[in-house]
Enzyme design. Structure first.
Site, PDB file in Angstrom:
ATOM      1  N   HIS A  72      -3.208   7.076   2.411  1.00 21.82           N
ATOM      2  CA  HIS A  72      -3.618   5.822   1.776  1.00 21.82           C
ATOM      3  C   HIS A  72      -4.993   5.432   2.314  1.00 21.82           C
ATOM      4  O   HIS A  72      -5.221   5.451   3.529  1.00 21.82           O
ATOM      5  CB  HIS A  72      -2.583   4.742   2.085  1.00 21.82           C
ATOM      6  CG  HIS A  72      -3.075   3.365   1.807  1.00 21.82           C
ATOM      7  ND1 HIS A  72      -3.565   2.999   0.573  1.00 21.82           N
ATOM      8  CD2 HIS A  72      -3.202   2.275   2.616  1.00 21.82           C
ATOM      9  CE1 HIS A  72      -3.943   1.735   0.629  1.00 21.82           C
ATOM     10  NE2 HIS A  72      -3.739   1.274   1.849  1.00 21.82           N
ATOM     11  N   CYS A  81       0.821  -1.227   0.000  1.00 26.06           N
ATOM     12  CA  CYS A  81       0.000   0.000   0.000  1.00 26.06           C
ATOM     13  C   CYS A  81       0.850   1.270   0.000  1.00 26.06           C
ATOM     14  O   CYS A  81       0.336   2.356  -0.244  1.00 26.06           O
ATOM     15  CB  CYS A  81      -0.967  -0.011   1.179  1.00 26.06           C
ATOM     16  SG  CYS A  81      -2.149  -1.366   1.074  1.00 26.06           S
ATOM     17  N   ASN A 118     -10.072  -0.322  -0.629  1.00 24.77           N
ATOM     18  CA  ASN A 118      -8.615  -0.183  -0.624  1.00 24.77           C
ATOM     19  C   ASN A 118      -8.066  -0.751  -1.937  1.00 24.77           C
ATOM     20  O   ASN A 118      -8.058  -1.960  -2.130  1.00 24.77           O
ATOM     21  CB  ASN A 118      -8.056  -0.938   0.596  1.00 24.77           C
ATOM     22  CG  ASN A 118      -6.534  -0.868   0.680  1.00 24.77           C
ATOM     23  OD1 ASN A 118      -5.872  -0.396  -0.243  1.00 24.77           O
ATOM     24  ND2 ASN A 118      -5.988  -1.346   1.784  1.00 24.77           N
TER      25      ASN A 118
HETATM   26  N1  COA Z   1     -18.373  -8.704   8.919  1.00 29.49           N
HETATM   27  C1  COA Z   1     -18.908  -8.857  10.147  1.00 29.49           C
HETATM   28  N2  COA Z   1     -18.168  -9.118  11.233  1.00 29.49           N
HETATM   29  C2  COA Z   1     -16.840  -9.224  11.075  1.00 29.49           C
HETATM   30  C3  COA Z   1     -16.233  -9.093   9.819  1.00 29.49           C
HETATM   31  C4  COA Z   1     -17.053  -8.820   8.720  1.00 29.49           C
HETATM   32  N3  COA Z   1     -16.565  -8.663   7.483  1.00 29.49           N
HETATM   33  N4  COA Z   1     -14.902  -9.255   9.963  1.00 29.49           N
HETATM   34  C5  COA Z   1     -14.679  -9.480  11.263  1.00 29.49           C
HETATM   35  N5  COA Z   1     -15.853  -9.471  11.938  1.00 29.49           N
HETATM   36  C6  COA Z   1     -16.074  -9.663  13.373  1.00 29.49           C
HETATM   37  C7  COA Z   1     -14.939 -10.421  14.032  1.00 29.49           C
HETATM   38  O1  COA Z   1     -15.127 -11.810  13.929  1.00 29.49           O
HETATM   39  C8  COA Z   1     -15.018  -9.934  15.460  1.00 29.49           C
HETATM   40  O2  COA Z   1     -16.052 -10.623  16.124  1.00 29.49           O
HETATM   41  P1  COA Z   1     -15.927 -11.020  17.694  1.00 29.49           P
HETATM   42  O3  COA Z   1     -15.803  -9.697  18.400  1.00 29.49           O
HETATM   43  O4  COA Z   1     -17.178 -11.757  17.941  1.00 29.49           O
HETATM   44  O5  COA Z   1     -14.678 -11.835  17.776  1.00 29.49           O
HETATM   45  C9  COA Z   1     -15.462  -8.479  15.316  1.00 29.49           C
HETATM   46  O6  COA Z   1     -16.082  -8.383  14.014  1.00 29.49           O
HETATM   47  C10 COA Z   1     -14.334  -7.485  15.418  1.00 29.49           C
HETATM   48  O7  COA Z   1     -13.252  -7.965  14.588  1.00 29.49           O
HETATM   49  P2  COA Z   1     -11.908  -7.193  14.421  1.00 29.49           P
HETATM   50  O8  COA Z   1     -11.021  -7.930  13.485  1.00 29.49           O
HETATM   51  O9  COA Z   1     -11.374  -6.830  15.777  1.00 29.49           O
HETATM   52  O10 COA Z   1     -12.469  -5.867  13.731  1.00 29.49           O
HETATM   53  P3  COA Z   1     -11.742  -4.497  13.510  1.00 29.49           P
HETATM   54  O11 COA Z   1     -12.491  -3.421  14.171  1.00 29.49           O
HETATM   55  O12 COA Z   1     -10.260  -4.595  13.757  1.00 29.49           O
HETATM   56  O13 COA Z   1     -11.961  -4.296  11.961  1.00 29.49           O
HETATM   57  C11 COA Z   1     -10.689  -4.489   9.950  1.00 29.49           C
HETATM   58  C12 COA Z   1     -11.412  -5.232  11.045  1.00 29.49           C
HETATM   59  C13 COA Z   1     -10.049  -5.487   8.998  1.00 29.49           C
HETATM   60  C14 COA Z   1     -11.708  -3.637   9.209  1.00 29.49           C
HETATM   61  C15 COA Z   1      -9.614  -3.568  10.587  1.00 29.49           C
HETATM   62  O14 COA Z   1      -8.839  -4.316  11.489  1.00 29.49           O
HETATM   63  C16 COA Z   1      -8.715  -2.932   9.593  1.00 29.49           C
HETATM   64  O15 COA Z   1      -9.127  -2.113   8.802  1.00 29.49           O
HETATM   65  N6  COA Z   1      -7.385  -3.228   9.655  1.00 29.49           N
HETATM   66  C17 COA Z   1      -6.433  -2.635   8.787  1.00 29.49           C
HETATM   67  C18 COA Z   1      -6.630  -3.155   7.424  1.00 29.49           C
HETATM   68  C19 COA Z   1      -5.877  -2.441   6.377  1.00 29.49           C
HETATM   69  O16 COA Z   1      -6.063  -1.296   6.221  1.00 29.49           O
HETATM   70  N7  COA Z   1      -5.024  -3.131   5.628  1.00 29.49           N
HETATM   71  C20 COA Z   1      -4.449  -2.662   4.428  1.00 29.49           C
HETATM   72  C21 COA Z   1      -3.053  -2.212   4.521  1.00 29.49           C
HETATM   73  S1  COA Z   1      -2.824  -0.717   5.323  1.00 29.49           S
END
Ligand code: COA
Length: 329
Positions: free
Chosen positions: A256, A116, A286
Site C-alpha cells: 500500500h 487502506c 495515498n
Molecule cells: N510540512 C512541514 N512540516 C511538517 C508537516 C508538513 N506538512 N507536517 C508536520 N510537520 C512538522 C511537524 O510539526 C514536526 O515539527 P517539530 O519537529 O518542530 O515538532 C516535524 O515536521 C516532524 O513531524 P512528524 O509528525 O514527526 O513527522 P513524520 O516524520 O512522522 O512524518 C507523516 C509525518 C504524516 C508523513 C508520517 O508520520 C506518516 O507518513 N505517517 C503514516 C501516514 C500514513 O501512511 N497513513 C495512511 C494509512 S497507512
C-alpha cells in the site's frame, strides 16, 4: 482438474485530471516541497474536482477500460466488491451504484470498509466466492475520493492523500496460478489514531461537528507510521514462512502506497532488494483503497505469468495483511 484458485486476469485504473502539486500545497498550508518529498516521497496527487462526481464514477471509468481490454460485457459480471471509505453515500453501497452505472444487471455486490487495507480485504473475500465455484467473474475495486474527507487546512494530512480508482477482474484458474495464500488482521484498539470522528451513528452530523471539522480524516502520523511498518512486515514474514519461501522466491512486493519511507522500511526490515518493491506514490499520493490496483496497473508490463507477488497493506482500523499470488498472464 487442479484446485480452483482465484486469479487476477486483468487490471485497470483511473485517476482524475485535477492535480495538486507540492508547490500548490505550499500556497495552502505551512509546508514545502522538500519536506513533503523527503518525508513521504510524494510529488503530486490527483483530485476529482467535478462536484457532481464521486467514488463510483472513478470506479466506473476504470471498469470501462477493463471490460474493453478483456472484451467482456457487463452482464457477464456476477459480483462486484468495492474497498472504499469514501462511498458515494453512507448507504446504499457504492458497489450497487457501480453495478447500475455499468449495466452489470446479473451482479450483486457490497462495499468493504477496511480503509487502506480495503483492496486486499476485498480481494481475499472475492477469492473465496471464486474458489468455491459459485462465482466466475468478479470485479474487485479499490476506490477513494479522499479529497472529500481531507481538510486542506491540516498540513499533517492534506499533503498525503489523493483520489483514484483501480480494479481487477478475478476469475477461476486450475493451472496453478492465482491467489495461493493470505493473512488478514485487525485491531480495533488502533481506531482512534486514524479515523473520521463524525458522520457515523456515534457522532451524527450536526452544525457542531461541521464547525469542529470532524468530518475530515484525522491521523496521528507517527503512531500509524510505526504500526504500518510492523503490520506489513510481520504479515509478509508470516506468509513467507507458512509457504516456505525466501526473499529470492518473491519477484515483486506491492505495498500500500502510504509513504515511501514506510515501504522502504518494510523492504529493509525483510531484506528485499529495492527493485522488487514497486513504488508509484510520487504521482498519486495515498489513494487509500486504490493504491494497490493502481500499482498493479502501472507495473503490469513488468509481470510475467507465474511471477510470485506479495500484496501487503496497512490502514485505519487498524487493519492489515498480505496476499501471496502467482501472476496469471
Ligand atoms: N510540512 C512541514 N512540516 C511538517 C508537516 C508538513 N506538512 N507536517 C508536520 N510537520 C512538522 C511537524 O510539526 C514536526 O515539527 P517539530 O519537529 O518542530 O515538532 C516535524 O515536521 C516532524 O513531524 P512528524 O509528525 O514527526 O513527522 P513524520 O516524520 O512522522 O512524518 C507523516 C509525518 C504524516 C508523513 C508520517 O508520520 C506518516 O507518513 N505517517 C503514516 C501516514 C500514513 O501512511 N497513513 C495512511 C494509512 S497507512
Amino acid at each position: 482438474m487442479g484446485k480452483i484458485r482465484a486469479a487476477i486476469s486483468g487490471v485497470a485504473g483511473y485517476v482524475p485530471d485535477g492535480v495538486i502539486t507540492n508547490q500548490d500545497l505550499e500556497q495552502m498550508v505551512e509546508t514545502n516541497d522538500e519536506w513533503i518529498l523527503s518525508r513521504t516521497g510524494i510529488k503530486e496527487r490527483r483530485i476529482l474536482r467535478d462536484p457532481t462526481k464521486a467514488t463510483s464514477d472513478m470506479a466506473v471509468e476504470a471498469i470501462k477500460v477493463l471490460l474493453a481490454q478483456k472484451a467482456i460485457s457487463p452482464e457477464e459480471i456476477d459480483m462486484i466488491i468495492v474497498g472504499t471509505v469514501t462511498g458515494d453515500y453512507v448507504f446504499p453501497d457504492t458497489a450497487n451504484l457501480i453495478a447500475h452505472k455499468i449495466g452489470a444487471t446479473n451482479a450483486f455486490g457490497f462495499d468493504i470498509n477496511a480503509a487502506c487495507s480495503g483492496f486486499i480485504f476485498s480481494l481475499v473475500t472475492a477469492s473465496k466466492f471464486i474458489e468455491t465455484g459459485t462465482h466466475k467473474k468478479i470485479l474487485v475495486v479499490g476506490a477513494d475520493k479522499m479529497s472529500s474527507i481531507v481538510n486542506y487546512e491540516d498540513r499533517a494530512t492534506c499533503i498525503l492523500f489523493g483520489d483514484g480508482a483501480g480494479v481487477v477482474l478475478l476469475e477461476p484458474d486450475t493451472e496453478g496460478v492465482g491467489i495461493e495464500d493470505s493473512i488478514l488482521r485487525a485491531d480495533g484498539s488502533g481506531s482512534q489514531f486514524l479515523f473520521q470522528k463524525a458522520g457515523g451513528s456515534l457522532h451524527p452530523a450536526t452544525a457542531e461537528t461541521v464547525k469542529n471539522k470532524e468530518h475530515f480524516a484525522y491521523q496521528e502520523g507517527r503512531v500509524v507510521f510505526k504500526a504500518a511498518i510492523k503490520g506489513m512486515s510481520d504479515s509478509i514474514r508470516e506468509i513467507m514462512k507458512n509457504n516456505e519461501l525466501s526473499q529470492d522466491d518473491i519477484d515483486y512486493v506491492i505495498a500500500h502506497q502510504a509513504n515511501k519511507r514506510i515501504i522502504h522500511g518494510v523492504a529493509d526490515m525483510l531484506g528485499f532488494d529495492k527493485e522488487k518493491v514497486l513504488v508509484n506514490i510520487e504521482n498519486y499520493g495515498n489513494t487509500t483503497a486504490a493504491t494497490i490496483p493502481l500499482c498493479l496497473r502501472d507495473f503490469e508490463s513488468k509481470f510475467k505469468k507465474g511471477d510470485r507477488i506479495i500484496l501487503t497493506a496497512f490502514g485505519g482500523g487498524f487493519t492489515w495483511g498480505s496476499i501471496l499470488l502467482k501472476w496469471a498472464y
